[in-house]
Design a protein around this motif. Structure first.
Motif, PDB file in Angstrom:
ATOM      1  N   GLY A 120     -63.549 -19.384  13.529  1.00 18.82           N
ATOM      2  CA  GLY A 120     -64.945 -19.653  13.206  1.00 18.82           C
ATOM      3  C   GLY A 120     -65.461 -18.909  11.974  1.00 18.82           C
ATOM      4  N   PHE A 121     -64.707 -17.945  11.470  1.00 16.22           N
ATOM      5  CA  PHE A 121     -65.164 -17.158  10.331  1.00 16.22           C
ATOM      6  C   PHE A 121     -65.023 -17.954   9.033  1.00 16.22           C
ATOM      7  N   ALA A 122     -65.950 -17.717   8.117  1.00 17.64           N
ATOM      8  CA  ALA A 122     -65.836 -18.350   6.799  1.00 17.64           C
ATOM      9  C   ALA A 122     -65.951 -17.250   5.756  1.00 17.64           C
TER      10      ALA A 122
ATOM     11  N   GLN B 188     -60.440  -8.910  11.562  1.00 15.95           N
ATOM     12  CA  GLN B 188     -61.669  -8.885  12.364  1.00 15.95           C
ATOM     13  C   GLN B 188     -62.901  -8.593  11.518  1.00 15.95           C
ATOM     14  N   ARG B 189     -62.667  -8.120  10.300  1.00 14.98           N
ATOM     15  CA  ARG B 189     -63.771  -7.789   9.405  1.00 14.98           C
ATOM     16  C   ARG B 189     -64.712  -6.750  10.036  1.00 14.98           C
ATOM     17  N   ILE B 190     -64.104  -5.693  10.577  1.00 19.18           N
ATOM     18  CA  ILE B 190     -64.909  -4.570  11.057  1.00 19.18           C
ATOM     19  C   ILE B 190     -64.273  -3.264  10.581  1.00 19.18           C
TER      20      ILE B 190
ATOM     21  N   ARG C  19     -69.747  -4.070  11.168  1.00 19.31           N
ATOM     22  CA  ARG C  19     -69.245  -5.391  10.796  1.00 19.31           C
ATOM     23  C   ARG C  19     -69.370  -5.545   9.283  1.00 19.31           C
TER      24      ARG C  19
ATOM     25  N   GLU D 200     -73.527 -14.682   8.170  1.00 14.96           N
ATOM     26  CA  GLU D 200     -73.173 -16.107   8.229  1.00 14.96           C
ATOM     27  C   GLU D 200     -71.674 -16.356   7.997  1.00 14.96           C
ATOM     28  N   GLU D 201     -70.951 -15.307   7.596  1.00 13.58           N
ATOM     29  CA  GLU D 201     -69.508 -15.492   7.431  1.00 13.58           C
ATOM     30  C   GLU D 201     -68.785 -15.492   8.767  1.00 13.58           C
ATOM     31  N   ARG D 202     -69.485 -15.052   9.816  1.00  7.91           N
ATOM     32  CA  ARG D 202     -68.821 -14.927  11.111  1.00  7.91           C
ATOM     33  C   ARG D 202     -69.098 -16.155  11.971  1.00  7.91           C
ATOM     34  N   GLY D 203     -68.419 -16.257  13.061  1.00  6.69           N
ATOM     35  CA  GLY D 203     -68.566 -17.416  13.930  1.00  6.69           C
ATOM     36  C   GLY D 203     -69.921 -17.437  14.631  1.00  6.69           C
ATOM     37  N   PRO D 204     -70.147 -18.464  15.447  1.00  5.41           N
ATOM     38  CA  PRO D 204     -71.411 -18.597  16.169  1.00  5.41           C
ATOM     39  C   PRO D 204     -71.693 -17.371  17.040  1.00  5.41           C
TER      40      PRO D 204
ATOM     41  N   HIS E 283     -69.699 -12.394  18.051  1.00  7.36           N
ATOM     42  CA  HIS E 283     -69.439 -13.705  17.460  1.00  7.36           C
ATOM     43  C   HIS E 283     -68.220 -14.321  18.136  1.00  7.36           C
TER      44      HIS E 283
ATOM     45  N   GLY F 214     -64.823 -15.795  18.790  1.00  7.21           N
ATOM     46  CA  GLY F 214     -63.557 -15.663  18.082  1.00  7.21           C
ATOM     47  C   GLY F 214     -63.190 -14.244  17.717  1.00  7.21           C
ATOM     48  N   GLU F 215     -64.165 -13.359  17.676  1.00 10.95           N
ATOM     49  CA  GLU F 215     -63.821 -11.952  17.436  1.00 10.95           C
ATOM     50  C   GLU F 215     -62.910 -11.477  18.552  1.00 10.95           C
ATOM     51  N   SER F 216     -62.001 -10.546  18.249  1.00 11.72           N
ATOM     52  CA  SER F 216     -61.154 -10.060  19.332  1.00 11.72           C
ATOM     53  C   SER F 216     -61.992  -9.197  20.263  1.00 11.72           C
TER      54      SER F 216
ATOM     55  N   ALA G 158     -61.181  -6.488  21.468  1.00  9.07           N
ATOM     56  CA  ALA G 158     -61.079  -5.098  20.998  1.00  9.07           C
ATOM     57  C   ALA G 158     -62.166  -4.815  19.968  1.00  9.07           C
ATOM     58  N   ALA G 159     -62.337  -5.740  19.028  1.00 15.06           N
ATOM     59  CA  ALA G 159     -63.349  -5.550  17.987  1.00 15.06           C
ATOM     60  C   ALA G 159     -64.752  -5.534  18.601  1.00 15.06           C
TER      61      ALA G 159
ATOM     62  N   GLU H 214     -67.267  -2.332  18.412  1.00 15.50           N
ATOM     63  CA  GLU H 214     -68.566  -2.493  17.742  1.00 15.50           C
ATOM     64  C   GLU H 214     -69.715  -2.223  18.716  1.00 15.50           C
TER      65      GLU H 214
ATOM     66  N   ARG I 242     -54.507  -7.659  26.986  1.00 17.85           N
ATOM     67  CA  ARG I 242     -54.625  -6.804  25.805  1.00 17.85           C
ATOM     68  C   ARG I 242     -55.830  -7.266  24.986  1.00 17.85           C
TER      69      ARG I 242
ATOM     70  N   LEU J  92     -55.679  -9.005  21.555  1.00 14.47           N
ATOM     71  CA  LEU J  92     -55.097 -10.338  21.384  1.00 14.47           C
ATOM     72  C   LEU J  92     -55.976 -11.442  21.955  1.00 14.47           C
TER      73      LEU J  92
END
Ligand SMILES: Cc1cc2nc3c(=O)[nH]c(=O)nc-3n(C[C@H](O)[C@H](O)[C@H](O)COP(=O)(O)OP(=O)(O)OC[C@H]3O[C@@H](n4cnc5c(N)ncnc54)[C@H](O)[C@@H]3O)c2cc1C
Ligand SMILES: Cc1cc2nc3c(=O)[nH]c(=O)nc-3n(C[C@H](O)[C@H](O)[C@H](O)COP(=O)(O)OP(=O)(O)OC[C@H]3O[C@@H](n4cnc5c(N)ncnc54)[C@H](O)[C@@H]3O)c2cc1C
Ligand code: FES
Lengths: 463, 402, 89
Positions: free
Chosen positions: A52-54, A160-162, C2, C7-11, C25, C27-29, C31-32, C36, C73, C76
């Motif tokens: 989903g990332f752009a 992950q862009r973090i 982040r 807007e670069e990230r998913g919904p 968002h 799709g983020e893992s 873990a992330a 955060e 995990r 993943l």
């Protein structure tokens, strides 16, 4: 377990090596699947952001151009992508299942598991292109939250862009720290320092000499040198000759201590001492491995056609030795050609050129490997420091076991539980072999590899 | 523990071959009784079946004895007398060895899922009771009140209060250290190459550190697991022990929830939660011995049989649904010795006085007891309890060995 | 932290982490997302020490958490709307 899905070639790993092999094979008309536990193709160097990332301007540097082209070509090739699945084992299929026309090679069953459960794939030939992982180097404080491998931290940044904390300190011997520092800087992170254990002369001198000797790697090397200059210009503290001795903190990292005595406050640490191949699938399948090199670990032993000692099983990319992304691409391409041949198909592309390019790239890789050689800089390991982070086995417990007569990795494992945890010995094995060698037990074959190559939910194996 | 303190051409009262559980325990008992002892181990201590087993302490008659007809079941029942001794031995081991061996004897349940299996349990319990073992039949609900983690699939069970498990990784080293403290010499990476019987004893040749050594002894014990037949051949004897390959599964650690040993009367299953929290699932599912040059390669680790994973884990998770949510982290293979009639072989070989063997069968559970009894016999006291497992029952095989 | 533009990230979605709502968002893992959200204690080791992601590539097992009842995990697994995450489980 579901019924076997059949194919000509199964490729484990969708990094530069696996993708290039897939391109050659799909181009030759073979049915190919690439299985990878990451959701998206690219491997470690091109760990893609989530679907989903752009992200605009993602990995724009020169070293990435060719790789991104491979990625785009792969999306359009006929190869099947099976992401989000871990391969647990590669076994010879039962006798009756082998096909006459597989050129003497066996058919293989690959047991895999993903979010939706287990599945078995059957392939006439298998290529393992599992890449590498950061060498695990223990030191006081290395298990504190906030301490990571440099590769793992980098994957957070680029994929992950973090930036999960800060200020960020990078320490170790591997030049990848420079690449990451630049990416952190670009991301706007606070960098507490980039501290190399080796002296500047060792680092820069070799870099300079390498520039003259290994022209084809010069692109990457120049990128390294430029990165360093940019970092320094931006006020990042890049230092040499000060090995990390430990991390301080109660429930998470608060500071790093160096051999010079200096204590640097920080909240996130990436340590980089080099990479070791992921060859456990190959080893588990009964194929020969060899000591991988300076950083330790095992590499698949292959001939010039990337054939392992098990007929029909091939290995390429960093599974056969850590040499960087360009070498992985070329190795994958060559292996793909060899497998296409074995299938009686005509591979596309200039294999002779790939082989001569590979020779050059590997010479350069060896230079990089020498620069990054972690061996003189391993931090001292006090008795109470965990050598095995899964089972909390301390270096002292291991030394006691060795003193009590346990003279092999397996004997120490049996006595201490070192290597019995969820990582299955991947992380502690190099340390254990080092401790054994220090007591005169050299050339140990290590733990060997067992099923499953990754932990798997028991329910998934049953359904 | 490197080179033993034995002069070339030295002599010991008792020589033990094999540094597994049985060999180390026997060396301890022999040393305690005042004998001079040398133990020879070809590799590292505990590297054989003793370090690879599942650690079950099972005292009920095993399922494998029930699936091959009446005669075998009746014969197996006679081993129950040994099981009673083993229960006492296990209860006293931590005190005797003065250390934590992670021995948990909080009971075991052998479960049935069908009426037919429940009848098998009844017959089994009757046999056991006639030999003095206290197993009790319970219905499904009572089984679940003893072990609340069991599912509704359990129709009945037999409960043996002394069953449980112990840590195979601790036991052999503990015996070895006790043996050393009792004066036994232990030679590692010392492999026996020749056995020469002579009047009143044996000359044994072995190789260690690239050199040949010879030692003379009055009495010897072969406790070399799957290698025992090989060693017996050095003395011109047949010993009908056969290598079998098994596989075991282990989950990640979980908080303690399963204090019992769980077995199944109608399916291959043994399951328990080890002291570190990992659940071990096995119960006799075969792996495959490697073959080389027309024979079994005992040096190689057996190959996993992936097709046996799912059925083994499926029975386990049917009985204990929680198991399905745990991750499998490792499957390992090992080999162990089984005799021609499945009972252990332990005692003196009638045609070769001074030559004892011990091994075969479930010799984790029975190992400490077999070792003690054999050591006591070697010290000159006949042990009636060993009669049922004596090598004398196979003596016909050696009646041709001139 | 982040990186880059929202807007670069998913919904935008939200998950439940140890009983509290956490925005992230799709799709983020996991873990992330947890890092955060300030979680630094993913699992407790055998001797009682806190652990958090280390390799971020699936090989070390330090990031195991319970996601919708299953031990997985975190590095993943991609975040999906409504997932329930329990740390130290
Ligand atoms: C974390 C990390 C970050 C790195 N970053 C950089 C970088 O920025 N620049 C650089 O030059 N080099 C980097 N490297 C080195 C890099 O790995 C190589 O240069 C290059 O990517 C190797 O290509 P490859 O095809 O051999 O393997 P990889 O690119 O590593 O691809 C291997 C793939 O196999 C998959 N895989 C492995 N085992 C299994 C299994 N059992 N089941 C399913 N899938 C499996 C992995 O998920 C992975 O996607 C990094 C290495 C690591 C470990
Ligand atoms: C996977 C598995 C699960 C099991 N589960 C159970 C269980 O739950 N409960 C139970 O009761 N039993 C179980 N068993 C059986 C049990 O482990 C064995 O019966 C027992 O450990 C045998 O011990 P031992 O001392 O006779 O032999 P071993 O432990 O095999 O020891 C023999 C030793 O002899 C040494 N040796 C070999 N050749 C020579 C030579 N030439 N010179 C000197 N030394 C030599 C070997 O190196 C070895 O160390 C299991 C076995 C396996 C493989
Ligand atoms: S952080 Fe290592 S497996 Fe996830």
């Amino acid at each position: 377990m579901a019924e076997a899905h059949e194919m000509d070639v199964a490729i484990v790993g969708g990094g530069p090596a696996g993708l290039n092999a897939a391109l050659v094979l799909a181009g030759a008309g073979a049915s190919v699947s690439v299985i990878d536990e990451q959701a998206r193709p690219g491997g470690q160097i091109l760990r893609q952001p989530p679907t989903g990332f752009a992200v605009t301007d993602w990995l724009t540097g020169r070293p990435y151009t060719g790789l991104k082209r491979d990625l785009a070509a792969f999306e359009d090739s006929g190869a099947t992508w099976r992401g989000g699945r871990s391969v647990l084992s590669i076994q010879r299929a039962p006798e009756g299942a082998r096909r006459e026309d597989s050129g003497g090679a066996g058919a293989f069953d690959l047991v895999t598991a993903g979010g939706e459960g287990a599945a078995t794939y059957r392939a006439r030939h298998v290529l393992v292109a599992g890449g590498c992982q950061d060498l695990a180097v223990p030191f006081p404080g290395w298990t504190l939250p906030g301490a990571m491998t440099v590769g793992g931290l980098q994957a957070f940044v680029k994929s992950q862009r973090i930036v999960p904390g800060g200020p960020v300190l990078l320490a170790g011997t591997h030049p990848l720290m420079l690449v990451l520092a630049e990416q952190l800087l670009e991301a706007g992170a606070r960098i507490a320092g980039v501290v190399f254990a080796q002296g500047r002369a060792r680092f820069a001198g070799r870099l300079g000499r390498g520039l003259l000797g290994a022209a084809s790697g010069a692109g990457n090397l120049l990128a390294g040198a430029e990165a360093m200059a940019r970092l320094v210009r931006s006020g990042v503290d890049v230092r040499f000759g000060d090995p990390l001795t430990g991390l301080l903190g109660r429930d998470r990292v608060e500071a790093a201590r160096f051999a010079s005595g200096e204590v640097v406050p920080c909240g996130l640490v990436g340590t980089g001492y080099g990479f070791v191949p992921q060859a456990e699938l190959v080893r588990q399948a009964g194929a020969n491995v060899r000591p991988a090199g300076r950083a330790g670990g095992w590499a698949a032993a292959v001939d010039s056609g990337f054939r392992t000692s098990v007929p029909g099983l091939y290995a390429a990319g960093e599974t056969v030795g850590v040499a960087g992304a360009e070498a992985a691409r070329l190795r994958g391409r060559i292996a793909g050609g060899v497998i296409a041949d074995a299938l009686g198909r005509r591979p596309v592309g200039d294999m002779a050129k790939a082989r001569s390019d590979l020779a050059k790239v590997e010479r350069f890789a060896d230079l990089l490997d020498r620069i990054a050689d972690p061996r003189p800089y391993f931090p001292a390991l006090p008795a109470e420091t965990f050598a095995c982070r899964c089972e909390d086995v301390s270096a002292g417990e291991i030394e006691n076991a060795i003193a009590a007569g346990a003279g092999t990795a397996d004997a120490v494992k049996l006595r201490t539980r070192c290597g019995m945890g969820v990582c299955q010995g991947r992380n502690c094995e190099p340390t254990l072999l080092r401790l054994l060698a220090a007591e005169g037990c050299k050339d140990d074959p290590g733990f060997g590899a067992r099923f499953p190559a990754r932990p798997v939910r028991i329910g998934d194996l049953i359904d | 523990m490197g080179e033993p303190d034995i002069a070339p051409e030295g002599k010991v009262d008792a020589l033990v071959i094999g540094g597994g559980l049985i060999g180390c325990a026997a060396a301890w008992h022999l040393g305690r009784a005042g004998a001079s002892v040398l133990l020879l181990e070809a590799g590292d201590l505990n590297r054989g079946a003793s370090g690879q087993n599942a650690g079950s302490l099972h005292f009920q008659i095993e399922r494998r004895f029930l699936e091959n007809g009446e005669a075998l079941a009746e014969q197996a029942a006679r081993v129950v007398a040994l099981n009673n001794l083993a229960i006492e031995d296990w209860r006293g081991l931590e005190d005797a060895l003065d250390r934590d061996l992670h021995i948990h004897m909080s009971g075991g349940l052998m479960v049935a899922e069908t009426a037919e299996q429940a009848r098998l349990l009844e017959a089994k319990a009757a046999r056991e009771q006639s030999y003095g073992l206290s197993t009790r039949l319970v219905d499904g609900d009572e089984a679940r009140s003893i072990a609340p983690y069991l599912s509704d699939a359990v129709l009945a069970a037999s409960h043996a209060p002394d069953e449980g498990h112990a840590d195979p990784r601790s036991l052999t080293p503990a015996f070895a250290e006790a043996a050393a403290a009792a004066g036994a010499a232990i030679a590692l990476r010392a492999s026996v190459t020749a056995i020469e019987p002579r009047a009143g004893g044996f000359d044994i040749d072995y190789e260690q550190g690239g050199r040949g050594h010879r030692v003379r002894t009055d009495r010897m014990l072969v406790a070399a697991g799957v290698w025992t037949p090989e060693i017996c051949r050095l003395a011109n004897l047949h010993m009908p022990l056969f290598p079998v390959a098994l596989q075991m599964n282990v989950s990640e650690r979980a908080a303690p929830f399963m204090p019992h040993l769980i077995q199944h009367v109608g399916a291959r299953l043994s399951m328990k939660q080890a002291h570190a929290g990992n659940v071990l699932v096995g119960g006799g599912w075969p792996s495959r011995l490697r073959r080389r040059d027309g024979s079994f390669d005992l040096a190689a680790r057996p190959d996993l049989r992936p097709e046996n994973l799912a059925p083994n884990l499926a029975v386990a998770a049917r009985l204990v649904p929680e198991l399905a949510e745990l991750n499998l982290i490792r499957t390992w293979t090992g080999k162990t010795a089984v005799s021609a009639d499945q009972l252990p072989i332990a005692g003196e070989v009638p045609s070769m006085p001074g030559f004892w063997v011990a091994g075969g069968g479930s010799a984790f559970t029975l190992g400490p007891t077999l070792a003690r009894l054999v050591a006591e016999e070697m010290g000159g006291e006949r042990q009636d309890a060993l009669q049922v497992v004596s090598p004398a029952r196979f003596e016909h095989l050696n009646s041709f060995m001139g | 932290m982040r990186i880059g533009q929202e807007e670069e990230r998913g919904p935008r979605i939200s998950l439940v982490v140890d009983g509290r709502d956490v925005a992230c968002h799709a799709g983020e893992s996991i873990a992330a997302v947890l890092l955060e959200a300030g979680v630094t204690h993913f699992r407790t080791s055998r001797t009682g020490t806190p652990r958090a992601p280390w390799c971020n590539m699936g090989t070390c097992g330090e990031c195991y958490v319970r996601i919708d009842g299953r031990r997985r995990r975190a590095c993943l697994v991609a975040a999906q709307r409504g997932m329930e995450v329990v740390t130290d489980g």
